[in-house]
Design a protein around this motif. Structure first.
Motif, PDB file in Angstrom:
ATOM      1  N   GLN A  67     -98.591  53.784 -91.470  1.00  0.00           N
ATOM      2  CA  GLN A  67     -97.878  55.424 -90.930  1.00  0.00           C
ATOM      3  C   GLN A  67     -96.377  53.886 -89.716  1.00  0.00           C
ATOM      4  OE1 GLN A  67     -97.493  57.662 -92.128  1.00  0.00           O
ATOM      5  NE2 GLN A  67     -99.466  57.554 -93.234  1.00  0.00           N
ATOM      6  N   ASP A  68     -96.867  53.887 -88.776  1.00  0.00           N
ATOM      7  CA  ASP A  68     -95.911  52.564 -88.151  1.00  0.00           C
ATOM      8  C   ASP A  68     -94.873  52.490 -88.855  1.00  0.00           C
ATOM      9  OD1 ASP A  68     -96.977  54.226 -86.322  1.00  0.00           O
ATOM     10  OD2 ASP A  68     -98.169  52.473 -85.497  1.00  0.00           O
ATOM     11  N   LEU A  69     -95.314  50.841 -90.077  1.00  0.00           N
ATOM     12  CA  LEU A  69     -94.664  50.023 -90.320  1.00  0.00           C
ATOM     13  C   LEU A  69     -93.637  50.823 -91.068  1.00  0.00           C
ATOM     14  CD1 LEU A  69     -97.496  48.064 -91.887  1.00  0.00           C
ATOM     15  CD2 LEU A  69     -95.535  47.649 -90.224  1.00  0.00           C
ATOM     16  N   LYS A  70     -94.113  52.383 -91.109  1.00  0.00           N
ATOM     17  CA  LYS A  70     -93.155  53.332 -92.609  1.00  0.00           C
ATOM     18  C   LYS A  70     -92.033  53.226 -91.799  1.00  0.00           C
ATOM     19  CE  LYS A  70     -96.426  55.564 -95.516  1.00  0.00           C
ATOM     20  NZ  LYS A  70     -97.754  56.684 -96.175  1.00  0.00           N
ATOM     21  N   GLN A  71     -91.509  53.003 -90.504  1.00  0.00           N
ATOM     22  CA  GLN A  71     -91.053  53.528 -89.394  1.00  0.00           C
ATOM     23  C   GLN A  71     -89.591  52.620 -89.956  1.00  0.00           C
ATOM     24  OE1 GLN A  71     -90.453  56.567 -88.633  1.00  0.00           O
ATOM     25  NE2 GLN A  71     -92.370  57.017 -89.530  1.00  0.00           N
ATOM     26  N   ILE A  72     -90.823  50.800 -89.734  1.00  0.00           N
ATOM     27  CA  ILE A  72     -89.390  50.016 -89.879  1.00  0.00           C
ATOM     28  C   ILE A  72     -89.019  49.666 -90.979  1.00  0.00           C
ATOM     29  CG2 ILE A  72     -90.194  47.460 -89.215  1.00  0.00           C
ATOM     30  CD1 ILE A  72     -92.414  48.286 -87.617  1.00  0.00           C
ATOM     31  N   TYR A  73     -89.685  49.493 -92.120  1.00  0.00           N
ATOM     32  CA  TYR A  73     -89.371  49.228 -93.618  1.00  0.00           C
ATOM     33  C   TYR A  73     -89.240  50.466 -94.648  1.00  0.00           C
ATOM     34  CZ  TYR A  73     -91.586  45.530 -91.918  1.00  0.00           C
ATOM     35  OH  TYR A  73     -91.290  44.157 -90.857  1.00  0.00           O
ATOM     36  N   LYS A  74     -88.370  50.648 -95.459  1.00  0.00           N
ATOM     37  CA  LYS A  74     -88.081  51.927 -96.443  1.00  0.00           C
ATOM     38  C   LYS A  74     -88.902  51.563 -97.291  1.00  0.00           C
ATOM     39  CE  LYS A  74     -84.112  53.707 -98.317  1.00  0.00           C
ATOM     40  NZ  LYS A  74     -82.352  53.647 -98.836  1.00  0.00           N
ATOM     41  N   VAL A  75     -89.467  52.913 -97.967  1.00  0.00           N
ATOM     42  CA  VAL A  75     -90.303  53.555 -98.425  1.00  0.00           C
ATOM     43  C   VAL A  75     -90.144  54.519 -99.799  1.00  0.00           C
ATOM     44  CG1 VAL A  75     -92.703  54.244 -99.561  1.00  0.00           C
ATOM     45  CG2 VAL A  75     -92.183  52.620 -97.310  1.00  0.00           C
ATOM     46  N   GLU A  76     -89.637  54.383-100.224  1.00  0.00           N
ATOM     47  CA  GLU A  76     -89.503  55.947-101.719  1.00  0.00           C
ATOM     48  C   GLU A  76     -89.878  56.237-103.153  1.00  0.00           C
ATOM     49  OE1 GLU A  76     -84.818  55.428-102.216  1.00  0.00           O
ATOM     50  OE2 GLU A  76     -84.736  53.462-102.064  1.00  0.00           O
TER      51      GLU A  76
END
Length: 247
Positions: free
Chosen positions: A236-245
């Motif tokens: 979940q933290d990584l989703k704030q760093i790397y864009k997920v579509e």
């Protein structure tokens, strides 16, 4: 142990240690096959064959093949990802005091249920059951009576039903069995199957397993729960760093 050289392929030594490592990669039930001379010889032949093909692949530029390069990248990605996961989850700890606290709060989850070990004789009528009971009271061995008179398949084992906990037998049979004293033969007990004579051979009461018995179970459960939480939190933290579509 002497690391004996077993073969040399194009200058590359294949040693006893290489063979042992190859054996260790097989499932445990398969490893026994390679513990004799013939099995080890067959495995050595396979390793030699792999080395020959490896040399052929190098000399024929197969390392430039597109399928190989795609597979290599996929393997590198999987290995790198798993290494990162292992590093992240290595931060998870479970202490002795946490395991003890969990045990004290949840000791009811670690019960050995009350059980009974019993034999029985099954017949069709109350009259027949009473006659057999009288013979047993007059000295006939219960197991022999079961073999002689019982209609249950357990007769072949002298009526032995083994051990069972509550909820495993029909209610009438269970009630009688759990109320009987050890060594006493019951009066006839009627169930949907007929009439039973029951002899209880052993009883165990409800007991709670010791902390020592369940320590590895609790440790593994707490660790699995914390690793799952750690993994979800980290992604979940990584989703704030790397864009997920998601499409």
């Amino acid at each position: 142990m002497d690391n004996k050289v077993l073969a040399v392929v194009n200058g590359q030594e294949i040693t006893q240690r290489d063979l042992d490592i190859a054996i260790s990669r097989f499932p445990r039930e398969r490893q026994a096959y390679f513990m004799n001379e013939e099995g080890r010889k067959q495995l050595l032949d396979q390793i030699v064959s792999f080395e020959l093909i490896y040399n052929y692949a190098k000399d024929n530029d197969i390392h430039k093949d597109e399928n190989y390069l795609r597979s290599l990248e996929a393997a590198k990605k999987e290995l790198l990802t798993q290494t990162a996961i292992n590093k992240i989850l290595a931060e998870v700890t479970v202490t002795d005091s946490e395991i003890k606290d969990y045990y004290e709060v949840n000791s009811h989850l670690f019960k050995n249920q009350e059980s009974v070990t019993a034999r029985h004789i099954l017949v069709d009528s109350l009259e027949e059951a009473n006659e057999i009971k009288k013979k047993i009271d007059n000295g006939m061995n219960f197991e022999m009576a079961a073999i002689t008179y019982s209609s249950c398949p357990s007769k072949e084992q002298g009526g032995n039903l083994g051990s069972f906990t509550r909820g495993r037998m029909v209610p009438e049979f269970e009630k009688a069995a759990f109320e009987l004293e050890v060594g006493v033969v019951s009066e006839p007990v009627q169930t949907q199957f007929g009439y039973h004579l029951i002899k209880v051979e052993n009883k165990t009461k409800d007991t709670v397993k010791s902390l020592e018995e369940v320590y590895p179970i609790i440790e593994r459960q707490l660790r699995n729960e914390r690793e799952s939480y750690k993994y979800m939190e980290f992604t979940q933290d990584l989703k704030q760093i790397y864009k997920v579509e998601l499409k």
